[in-house]
Design an enzyme around this catalytic site. Sequence first.
Site, PDB file in Angstrom:
ATOM      1  N   ASP A   1       0.817  -1.211   0.000  1.00  0.00           N
ATOM      2  CA  ASP A   1       0.000   0.000   0.000  1.00  0.00           C
ATOM      3  C   ASP A   1       0.852   1.263   0.000  1.00  0.00           C
ATOM      4  OD1 ASP A   1       0.385  -1.152   2.766  1.00  0.00           O
ATOM      5  OD2 ASP A   1      -0.289   0.855   3.320  1.00  0.00           O
ATOM      6  N   ASN A   2       2.172   1.114   0.079  1.00  0.00           N
ATOM      7  CA  ASN A   2       3.082   2.249  -0.004  1.00  0.00           C
ATOM      8  C   ASN A   2       3.851   2.263  -1.325  1.00  0.00           C
ATOM      9  OD1 ASN A   2       2.340   3.050   2.559  1.00  0.00           O
ATOM     10  ND2 ASN A   2       4.064   2.055   3.562  1.00  0.00           N
TER      11      ASN A   2
END
Length: 515
Positions: free
Chosen positions: A267-268
Site C-alpha cells: 500500500d506504499n
Amino acid sequence: MSLAPSQSPANAPQDPSVLNWTNRLTQLGPRFFTHLQPSPVAAPRWAACNEALRTELGWPAQIFDEEHLQALAGNALMRGSQPLATVYSGHQFGQWAGQLGDGRAIWLGEAQSSQGPQEIQLKGAGRTPYSRGGDGRAVLRSSIREYLCSEAMHGLGIPTTRALSLVASPEPVRRETLETAAIVARVAPSFLRFGHFEHFAAQGDTESLRLLADHALLHHLPECQERAERWQGNLYAALLDVVQERTARLIAQWQAVGFCHGVMNTDNMSLLGLTIDYGPFQFMDGFDPAHICNHSDHQGRYAYGRQPNVAYWNLYCLGQALSPLIDDQDMTLQVLEGYKSLFPRAMGDAMRAKLGLVGDWAPESDREADWTLVEDLMQLMAAEKVDFTLFWRQLSQAVVQKSTASTLTDAGWSLVTDLVLDRPRLLAWLARYTTRAGQPNFAAMGQHMVKTNPKFVLRNHLAEVAIRQAQTGDFSEIDTLYNLLKSPFEEHPGFEAYADLPPDWAGQLEISCSS
C-alpha cells in the site's frame, strides 16, 4: 480562491483566483472513496511554502496567502475541491492486512497545472473511515521529514510525490510522547497505489478492478497503448509491464543514493513509480547492505539490500491482483520475469554513472566487467562502513582533479584514501578504475560525476536539528535545508558542515513507523 460559503470566516477576503479543478477520480463512483471534510486545527501557521513548486506548476501566488492557509490547514475548502478518502488494501510486512485506505490523508481534488493535472492531498487532516482507530493526524516531526525529503528526492532527480506546503498547529497529538500537529499538502499526478488494485481483487470485484485499471490507463499511463503490442494487445499486461519498469528504475535510483524507504508495504507502492509515504526513511551514513532504518522492522524485511527483492515481491502481488483482467496466468508470469533483467540493468547503469562511465565511456561490451568493479568497491565500503554519500562525492572530486594511475598516493587521491583504513585494498581498486577510465577521459568524467553524486542529502541528524528548532517555533532551518537539498550537486560555499560526517549522537536516533 474563494472559500465554500459554509466554511467562510466572517469578513474573509474573496479572492477571484481559483485552481481549475477536474477531479477525474470522483467519476469512478462511491465504491472507491468516501466524501468527507478535513478536520480543522487550532491556530494554523505557515511552517514552509514551496515557491519553486508553485512556480513550476503555474499556480497563482495567492495559494500562499492567509486565506489559502486556512484551506491548506483543512479549516476551509477551496471552491471546486471535492475532499475524499480512498479505500485500498495491502500487504504489510509480508502479511495480508485486509482493508486499509487513506487513514490520515484527505484528497482535495485534481487541479490543472502547467505540468498537467495534479492531485492534492492534505496529510494529517483528520480521521477518515479508514483511520483504523487512529486520530488521522500527523505530527510536526514526521511532517518536516516528509516535506524536506520529498523535495530532496526531487532535487536528486528521483521520481517522487512533492510537497507544496507545511502548516503547523499547536494542537496536541499523542504519539510516544505528546507532540503538536502539522499538515503537509502533497502533490502528485496520481496517488494510486498497488493496494488500490489489491483491494478490489481481494473482494472478487472484477468490475471495479477493471474501472480502476481503465482509469489509470486513460489518464496516467498512456504509454501502455504502445506497450500492449508486446503482449498481444493485452492492455492490462502492458499496465503491469510499464509499472514494473518504472518501479525497477525507481529502486535502482534509491539504491544508488543509499536511500532506505523503511516500509515498502504494497500500500506504499506508487502505481506511477513515485517515491511515496515518507515515514521511517533514511539516507545511509556508513554503507551497510543490511542496514535497517525502521526500528519497527524487527525482522529486517525492508533493509537496504533487500529493497530490490521486496519491490519484485510487491509487483508479484500487483500481478496477482491484475490477473483477472490479464486473464492469462502464463502471460502475467512472463511479464513479471521482466523485472529480473530490468532492475539489474537499471542498477548497473546507475552505478556506472556514479563512476563517470556513461555514453561512449560505457560500451555494452564492458557492462559485466564494470559491474565487477562496482561490486568490489561496494564490498570494500561495506567492510568498513564507509560513509556512502561522502565517499562518492570525494571520489568525484578526486577524478575532477585528474589524478593519474601513476600517482595514486598524491594529495588528490587522499580525498578518497583518507576515508578508509585498508588503504592498500583501495589503492588496488583505484588502479583498476583509473586503467578502465583512461586518463584522457578524466576531466569530462569528473564533471559528470559531481552532477551524479550529491554533496548534500537529508541525513537523519540534519532533519533532527530542523525538527528541534521548529518545535520551539523557529522554522528557519527547514528553509536552509530546503535550499541545499533542492540543488544537492552544487557546492553551496559556507554550508560545508551540512555535508560532513554525522556527529556521534546521530547514531542514537531511532525512526519508526510512527515517524
